[in-house]
Enzyme design. Sequence first.
Site, mmCIF file in Angstrom:
data_model
loop_
_atom_site.group_PDB
_atom_site.id
_atom_site.type_symbol
_atom_site.label_atom_id
_atom_site.label_comp_id
_atom_site.label_asym_id
_atom_site.label_seq_id
_atom_site.Cartn_x
_atom_site.Cartn_y
_atom_site.Cartn_z
ATOM 1 N N ASP A 21 0.875 -1.182 0.000
ATOM 2 C CA ASP A 21 0.000 0.000 0.000
ATOM 3 C C ASP A 21 0.911 1.231 0.000
ATOM 4 O O ASP A 21 1.675 1.430 0.945
ATOM 5 C CB ASP A 21 -0.888 -0.065 1.257
ATOM 6 C CG ASP A 21 -1.827 1.115 1.380
ATOM 7 O OD1 ASP A 21 -1.569 2.181 0.774
ATOM 8 O OD2 ASP A 21 -2.825 0.993 2.116
ATOM 9 N N ASP A 23 -3.272 2.506 -5.551
ATOM 10 C CA ASP A 23 -2.108 2.441 -4.660
ATOM 11 C C ASP A 23 -2.041 1.183 -3.801
ATOM 12 O O ASP A 23 -1.374 1.176 -2.783
ATOM 13 C CB ASP A 23 -2.025 3.714 -3.807
ATOM 14 C CG ASP A 23 -2.900 3.651 -2.581
ATOM 15 O OD1 ASP A 23 -3.968 3.029 -2.638
ATOM 16 O OD2 ASP A 23 -2.490 4.212 -1.549
ATOM 17 N N GLU A 24 -2.719 0.132 -4.225
ATOM 18 C CA GLU A 24 -2.705 -1.102 -3.435
ATOM 19 C C GLU A 24 -2.689 -2.331 -4.327
ATOM 20 O O GLU A 24 -3.422 -2.386 -5.312
ATOM 21 C CB GLU A 24 -4.006 -1.202 -2.622
ATOM 22 C CG GLU A 24 -3.852 -0.935 -1.159
ATOM 23 C CD GLU A 24 -5.180 -1.072 -0.427
ATOM 24 O OE1 GLU A 24 -5.689 -2.206 -0.317
ATOM 25 O OE2 GLU A 24 -5.713 -0.039 0.004
HETATM 26 P P1 TTP Z 1 -5.205 5.664 1.026
HETATM 27 O O1 TTP Z 1 -4.313 4.481 0.788
HETATM 28 O O2 TTP Z 1 -6.398 5.490 1.888
HETATM 29 O O3 TTP Z 1 -4.373 6.839 1.673
HETATM 30 P P2 TTP Z 1 -2.941 7.387 1.387
HETATM 31 O O4 TTP Z 1 -2.179 6.556 0.391
HETATM 32 O O5 TTP Z 1 -3.064 8.829 1.026
HETATM 33 O O6 TTP Z 1 -2.276 7.315 2.800
HETATM 34 P P3 TTP Z 1 -1.724 6.076 3.641
HETATM 35 O O7 TTP Z 1 -1.907 4.842 2.831
HETATM 36 O O8 TTP Z 1 -0.273 6.395 3.885
HETATM 37 O O9 TTP Z 1 -2.543 6.104 4.887
HETATM 38 O O10 TTP Z 1 -5.719 6.262 -0.352
HETATM 39 C C1 TTP Z 1 -4.953 6.202 -1.540
HETATM 40 C C2 TTP Z 1 -5.187 7.455 -2.366
HETATM 41 O O11 TTP Z 1 -6.573 7.577 -2.678
HETATM 42 C C3 TTP Z 1 -4.815 8.736 -1.645
HETATM 43 O O12 TTP Z 1 -3.455 9.095 -1.824
HETATM 44 C C4 TTP Z 1 -5.764 9.746 -2.231
HETATM 45 C C5 TTP Z 1 -6.975 8.947 -2.635
HETATM 46 N N1 TTP Z 1 -8.071 9.175 -1.662
HETATM 47 C C6 TTP Z 1 -9.034 10.138 -1.957
HETATM 48 O O13 TTP Z 1 -8.964 10.782 -3.009
HETATM 49 N N2 TTP Z 1 -10.040 10.355 -1.061
HETATM 50 C C7 TTP Z 1 -10.132 9.669 0.122
HETATM 51 O O14 TTP Z 1 -11.066 9.905 0.913
HETATM 52 C C8 TTP Z 1 -9.135 8.671 0.420
HETATM 53 C C9 TTP Z 1 -9.192 7.896 1.699
HETATM 54 C C10 TTP Z 1 -8.141 8.463 -0.506
HETATM 55 CA CA CA Z 2 -1.989 4.296 0.595
#
Ligand code: TTP
Ligand code: CA
Length: 368
Positions: A10, A110-111
């Site tokens: 992730d 991103d996963e």
């Molecule tokens: P996440 O993996 O939830 O968050 P992140 O990568 O920003 O942070 P981390 O994993 O370190 O906690 O979400 C992935 C991407 O999806 C994030 O960079 C932006 C997008 N996103 C949104 O646009 N709106 C949202 O409400 C969330 C949760 C994520």
């Molecule tokens: Ca993430």
Amino acid sequence: MNDRVIMLADFDYFFAQCEELRNPSIKDKSVVVGVYSGRTEESGAVSTSNYIARKFGVKSGLPLFMARRKLEGTDAVFFKVDHEYYDQISERIMQIFRTYASTLEQVSVDEAYLDVTQQVEGSFEKAVDYAQKIKQDVKEQVGISFTIGVGPNKLVAKIACDSQKPDGLTIVKPEEAKAFLAPLPVDRLLGVGKKTAEKMDELDIKTIGDLANYDCQRLVEVFGRVLGIYFYQAANAIDNSPVLEQGEAESISRIGTLKQDTRDLDFILQKTDELTLDVYKDVLAKKLSFKTVSIYMVMVDLSSKTRSATLDQPAKDKEIIRRITRSLFEKFLGESTLEIRRVGVKVSGFSKEERSQRQLSTFFQNSQ
Ligand code: TTP
Ligand code: CA
């Protein structure tokens, strides 16, 4: 199905980290990526933020005006989401992952889950070094950090991954999995939302451990057969779902802007050769053959055009893409008088069975 070694990767604060990548000088500041609704200058919400901004309480979903207020007096930087750029970075990382896994299941931008059982010969000890190697490789090649959770199945890998961020690596061996899950609140399990958690609370089930020790028959009575059994198994760290490659891509394409507007064939082919190489790398990595090659043009008046050629036999050769691209452009330049501004190359028609024109709807969907 036994003794699998599954990883979930992730990417850390992904959109914000992408912005840091192209603006390294902002790394020590709060970085906020927002979706602007466009109604007023300030309306919109935070898409994500880096960990510095999170310390100020600026997180996904927060209205932007509140984010600005919380960061007032600090030298925070704000960006608009740029999905095209984040997708490109994501795709480069996924490509690297493919070289490390037998199967890759991309869950979101991103996963991704990686089945690395064979690569580490089923050993969780080897998985530690292997995960570090993947992290190092992506750091060097792309410059992005991410968090890895390793477990005997997807469920455990996911929860392991969430337990330590950013730049984390959490390994949960099969024999530790139940004990690892036990103290966590039930809502950490996929499918346990607010309502289900409340219902479980009424049954005095608060932790995953409580759920694991609960009578399975009772759970079936309360939640129905499918869910009841799922909850019971999940709580006991049982998850046999395989890591599945996502449905084969319908097409692979690359688009780029020419250094100047032109009708010069050689100039255009210089650019399309670069694009072809990228397309070809994808085709190779995914072990595909294609039947159709297409070109895409955005003209100076911003109108766009496509031309395609379909082969009799599936091909996988870079030279074929180049050759068809050249002949399609030669022909196209004879038909049009406008200068060209952007060009694209696409291959499609991957599957063994004949595909219909359905693919047309996805023609260069990422183009503009
Ligand atoms: P996440 O993996 O939830 O968050 P992140 O990568 O920003 O942070 P981390 O994993 O370190 O906690 O979400 C992935 C991407 O999806 C994030 O960079 C932006 C997008 N996103 C949104 O646009 N709106 C949202 O409400 C969330 C949760 C994520
Ligand atoms: Ca993430």
